[in-house]
Design a protein around this motif. Structure first.
Motif, PDB file in Angstrom:
ATOM      1  N   LEU A 116      53.181  18.065  38.431  1.00  0.00           N
ATOM      2  CA  LEU A 116      53.490  18.764  39.672  1.00  0.00           C
ATOM      3  C   LEU A 116      53.472  20.282  39.482  1.00  0.00           C
ATOM      4  O   LEU A 116      52.924  21.018  40.301  1.00  0.00           O
ATOM      5  N   ALA A 117      54.036  20.754  38.377  1.00  0.00           N
ATOM      6  CA  ALA A 117      54.042  22.199  38.117  1.00  0.00           C
ATOM      7  C   ALA A 117      52.627  22.722  37.906  1.00  0.00           C
ATOM      8  O   ALA A 117      52.267  23.802  38.396  1.00  0.00           O
ATOM      9  N   LEU A 118      51.794  21.972  37.198  1.00  0.00           N
ATOM     10  CA  LEU A 118      50.413  22.393  36.987  1.00  0.00           C
ATOM     11  C   LEU A 118      49.625  22.444  38.292  1.00  0.00           C
ATOM     12  O   LEU A 118      48.868  23.386  38.534  1.00  0.00           O
ATOM     13  N   SER A 119      49.810  21.439  39.135  1.00  0.00           N
ATOM     14  CA  SER A 119      49.079  21.446  40.405  1.00  0.00           C
ATOM     15  C   SER A 119      49.509  22.617  41.283  1.00  0.00           C
ATOM     16  O   SER A 119      48.677  23.259  41.926  1.00  0.00           O
ATOM     17  N   ARG A 120      50.790  22.927  41.290  1.00  0.00           N
ATOM     18  CA  ARG A 120      51.266  24.082  42.068  1.00  0.00           C
ATOM     19  C   ARG A 120      50.728  25.394  41.504  1.00  0.00           C
ATOM     20  O   ARG A 120      50.306  26.279  42.256  1.00  0.00           O
ATOM     21  N   ALA A 121      50.732  25.533  40.196  1.00  0.00           N
ATOM     22  CA  ALA A 121      50.257  26.772  39.571  1.00  0.00           C
ATOM     23  C   ALA A 121      48.763  26.970  39.796  1.00  0.00           C
ATOM     24  O   ALA A 121      48.320  28.076  40.116  1.00  0.00           O
ATOM     25  N   VAL A 122      47.997  25.917  39.659  1.00  0.00           N
ATOM     26  CA  VAL A 122      46.546  26.028  39.848  1.00  0.00           C
ATOM     27  C   VAL A 122      46.208  26.319  41.309  1.00  0.00           C
ATOM     28  O   VAL A 122      45.312  27.116  41.605  1.00  0.00           O
ATOM     29  N   ARG A 123      46.929  25.707  42.223  1.00  0.00           N
ATOM     30  CA  ARG A 123      46.711  25.987  43.649  1.00  0.00           C
ATOM     31  C   ARG A 123      46.993  27.459  43.953  1.00  0.00           C
ATOM     32  O   ARG A 123      46.225  28.127  44.643  1.00  0.00           O
ATOM     33  N   ALA A 124      48.070  27.999  43.403  1.00  0.00           N
ATOM     34  CA  ALA A 124      48.388  29.423  43.597  1.00  0.00           C
ATOM     35  C   ALA A 124      47.351  30.310  42.912  1.00  0.00           C
ATOM     36  O   ALA A 124      46.975  31.365  43.437  1.00  0.00           O
ATOM     37  N   LEU A 125      46.857  29.888  41.758  1.00  0.00           N
ATOM     38  CA  LEU A 125      45.820  30.650  41.059  1.00  0.00           C
ATOM     39  C   LEU A 125      44.549  30.728  41.891  1.00  0.00           C
ATOM     40  O   LEU A 125      43.944  31.788  42.020  1.00  0.00           O
ATOM     41  N   TRP A 126      44.151  29.619  42.492  1.00  0.00           N
ATOM     42  CA  TRP A 126      42.939  29.622  43.317  1.00  0.00           C
ATOM     43  C   TRP A 126      43.111  30.477  44.563  1.00  0.00           C
ATOM     44  O   TRP A 126      42.162  31.118  45.015  1.00  0.00           O
ATOM     45  N   ARG A 127      44.319  30.493  45.131  1.00  0.00           N
ATOM     46  CA  ARG A 127      44.568  31.399  46.259  1.00  0.00           C
ATOM     47  C   ARG A 127      44.399  32.843  45.811  1.00  0.00           C
ATOM     48  O   ARG A 127      43.811  33.669  46.517  1.00  0.00           O
ATOM     49  N   ARG A 128      44.904  33.166  44.631  1.00  0.00           N
ATOM     50  CA  ARG A 128      44.789  34.528  44.096  1.00  0.00           C
ATOM     51  C   ARG A 128      43.331  34.881  43.807  1.00  0.00           C
ATOM     52  O   ARG A 128      42.864  35.961  44.148  1.00  0.00           O
ATOM     53  N   VAL A 129      42.599  33.975  43.188  1.00  0.00           N
ATOM     54  CA  VAL A 129      41.183  34.214  42.869  1.00  0.00           C
ATOM     55  C   VAL A 129      40.384  34.365  44.151  1.00  0.00           C
ATOM     56  O   VAL A 129      39.526  35.241  44.265  1.00  0.00           O
ATOM     57  N   GLY A 130      40.670  33.533  45.143  1.00  0.00           N
ATOM     58  CA  GLY A 130      39.960  33.615  46.423  1.00  0.00           C
ATOM     59  C   GLY A 130      40.201  34.931  47.127  1.00  0.00           C
ATOM     60  O   GLY A 130      39.283  35.518  47.702  1.00  0.00           O
ATOM     61  N   SER A 131      41.425  35.453  47.080  1.00  0.00           N
ATOM     62  CA  SER A 131      41.702  36.722  47.739  1.00  0.00           C
ATOM     63  C   SER A 131      41.027  37.871  46.997  1.00  0.00           C
ATOM     64  O   SER A 131      40.572  38.825  47.618  1.00  0.00           O
ATOM     65  N   ARG A 132      40.919  37.781  45.673  1.00  0.00           N
ATOM     66  CA  ARG A 132      40.207  38.812  44.911  1.00  0.00           C
ATOM     67  C   ARG A 132      38.732  38.818  45.264  1.00  0.00           C
ATOM     68  O   ARG A 132      38.125  39.877  45.414  1.00  0.00           O
ATOM     69  N   LYS A 133      38.139  37.636  45.402  1.00  0.00           N
ATOM     70  CA  LYS A 133      36.718  37.554  45.741  1.00  0.00           C
ATOM     71  C   LYS A 133      36.477  38.065  47.156  1.00  0.00           C
ATOM     72  O   LYS A 133      35.492  38.749  47.417  1.00  0.00           O
ATOM     73  N   ALA A 134      37.369  37.733  48.083  1.00  0.00           N
ATOM     74  CA  ALA A 134      37.212  38.177  49.470  1.00  0.00           C
ATOM     75  C   ALA A 134      37.295  39.700  49.553  1.00  0.00           C
ATOM     76  O   ALA A 134      36.532  40.335  50.288  1.00  0.00           O
ATOM     77  N   LYS A 135      38.199  40.305  48.786  1.00  0.00           N
ATOM     78  CA  LYS A 135      38.311  41.767  48.782  1.00  0.00           C
ATOM     79  C   LYS A 135      37.060  42.406  48.187  1.00  0.00           C
ATOM     80  O   LYS A 135      36.595  43.437  48.663  1.00  0.00           O
ATOM     81  N   ALA A 136      36.504  41.789  47.140  1.00  0.00           N
ATOM     82  CA  ALA A 136      35.295  42.337  46.528  1.00  0.00           C
ATOM     83  C   ALA A 136      34.112  42.254  47.474  1.00  0.00           C
ATOM     84  O   ALA A 136      33.307  43.197  47.577  1.00  0.00           O
ATOM     85  N   VAL A 137      33.999  41.182  48.229  1.00  0.00           N
ATOM     86  CA  VAL A 137      32.912  41.029  49.211  1.00  0.00           C
ATOM     87  C   VAL A 137      33.071  42.041  50.325  1.00  0.00           C
ATOM     88  O   VAL A 137      32.107  42.669  50.786  1.00  0.00           O
ATOM     89  N   ALA A 138      34.310  42.230  50.783  1.00  0.00           N
ATOM     90  CA  ALA A 138      34.565  43.203  51.853  1.00  0.00           C
ATOM     91  C   ALA A 138      34.226  44.616  51.386  1.00  0.00           C
ATOM     92  O   ALA A 138      33.650  45.410  52.141  1.00  0.00           O
ATOM     93  N   ARG A 139      34.561  44.952  50.149  1.00  0.00           N
ATOM     94  CA  ARG A 139      34.234  46.287  49.625  1.00  0.00           C
ATOM     95  C   ARG A 139      32.740  46.483  49.524  1.00  0.00           C
ATOM     96  O   ARG A 139      32.219  47.534  49.857  1.00  0.00           O
ATOM     97  N   SER A 140      32.008  45.464  49.050  1.00  0.00           N
ATOM     98  CA  SER A 140      30.562  45.604  48.901  1.00  0.00           C
ATOM     99  C   SER A 140      29.890  45.678  50.270  1.00  0.00           C
ATOM    100  O   SER A 140      28.902  46.369  50.447  1.00  0.00           O
ATOM    101  N   ALA A 141      30.422  44.981  51.267  1.00  0.00           N
ATOM    102  CA  ALA A 141      29.859  45.043  52.613  1.00  0.00           C
ATOM    103  C   ALA A 141      30.117  46.406  53.240  1.00  0.00           C
ATOM    104  O   ALA A 141      29.280  46.945  53.959  1.00  0.00           O
TER     105      ALA A 141
END
Length: 111
Positions: free
Chosen positions: A82-107
Motif C-alpha cells: 500500500l505504501a509503495l502504490s501511494r508513493a509511486v502514484r504521487a511520484l507519477w503526479r510529480r513527474v507529470g507536472s514537471r513534463k507539463a511545465k516543460a511543454v508549456a515553456r517550450s510552447a
C-alpha cells in the motif's frame, strides 16, 4: 538509486531483500527521477497483533522533492504494498507536472 531499509522488528528485517526488490520494480519506469529511497518499517502495537504494521516510504527526486507515503496493515507485505502504490502514484503526479511545465515553456518560447 540508493535504497535504505530501516526496520527494528526481527520479522521486518527478514523482508529486507524483498523490500528492495519490490521498490526497484515499482519505481523502474521512473528510476531516472528518483535518487534515493528510504523505507521504514515499524510495529506500532508490539506483540498484541491487529492492524499495527506500519510502513513509510520516502522518495527523494532528482530535483530535491521528497515524496512520503505512509500505510498500516495487518502484515508487513500488505503495509509495504500500500505504501509503495501511494508513493509511486504521487511520484507519477510529480513527474507529470514537471513534463507539463516543460511543454508549456517550450510552447511559449516557440510562439
Amino acid at each position: 538509486m540508493e535504497v535504505v531499509v530501516q526496520a527494528l522488528h526481527a520479522d521486518a528485517q527478514t523482508l529486507r531483500e524483498d523490500v528492495v526488490r519490490r521498490l526497484r520494480f515499482a519505481t523502474q519506469r521512473a528510476s531516472g527521477f528518483v535518487s534515493r529511497a528510504v523505507v521504514r518499517m515499524k510495529d506500532t502495537n508490539g506483540p498484541r497483533g491487529g492492524v499495527d504494521k506500519q510502513c513509510q516510504v520516502h522518495l527523494t527526486t532528482t530535483d530535491g522533492t521528497v515524496i512520503v507515503a505512509l500505510s498500516q496493515g495487518v502484515s508487513w507485505r500488505a503495509a509495504l504494498g500500500l505504501a509503495l502504490s501511494r508513493a509511486v502514484r504521487a511520484l507519477w503526479r510529480r513527474v507529470g507536472s514537471r513534463k507539463a511545465k516543460a511543454v508549456a515553456r517550450s510552447a511559449a518560447t516557440a510562439a
